[in-house]
Design a protein around this motif. Structure first.
Motif: not given
Length: 168
Positions: A47-48, A18-20, A53-54, A24-26
């Motif tokens: 990286d994973d 949910s944070l992705i 996220r991407t 706040s993702w970083t």
């Protein structure tokens, strides 16, 4: 204890997913990434996480839910295995979960829609009442003041609306 660790891991992974899509993702990626790489087993973890996220952001609305479940399941399994490899108490996983839940709560509280209505007087442009405003969008028609005379009764009946998004 295994079922408790499974529940903690699943909760952490769901919160991570949910944070992705938040600001706040970083911070969440750093917290979870450090937890997952503390044994040095997987140097590609950051990286994973970014790839996850991407993928999630690239999906359309119908695929996004499926991708979020897949990410939750994948990271839930990883979190559970690491917690079981620890002393089995799940204390470090609990600490991580507490941190990501706090991030999730602050992300949910950070944006609100504000709708103000002005029902008295004449405004010939945007009206802003604020403390701090970010992401402000105005939808205003230009009115040439010289061509338009407004009677006092019409001015009282006029109602303007401004919708803003405010960051706290």
């Amino acid at each position: 204890m295994d079922s408790e660790l499974a529940v903690l891991a699943a909760s952490g992974a769901t919160t991570l997913a949910s944070l992705i899509v938040t600001d706040s993702w970083t911070h969440a990626r750093e917290l979870v990434g450090r937890y997952l790489t503390r044994t040095g087993a997987d140097p590609d973890t950051f990286d994973d996480l970014q790839d996850a996220r991407t993928r999630l952001l690239a999906d359309d609305a119908t695929e996004r839910e499926r991708t979020a479940r897949e990410i939750s399941r994948r990271y839930g399994d990883r979190l559970r295995r690491l917690a079981e490899a620890d002393d089995g108490s799940g204390e470090s996983l609990r600490a991580l979960l507490t941190s990501v839940l706090q991030l999730s709560a602050s992300a949910a509280d950070s944006w609100r829609t504000v709708d103000k209505r002005i029902s008295r007087g004449v405004q010939h442009g945007p009206v802003v009442q604020s403390g701090t405003v970010a992401g402000l969008t105005f939808h205003v028609d230009h009115v040439d003041r010289t061509d338009r005379q407004v009677s006092p009764a019409a001015a009282l009946a006029q109602e303007s609306s401004i919708t803003t998004e405010r960051g706290t």
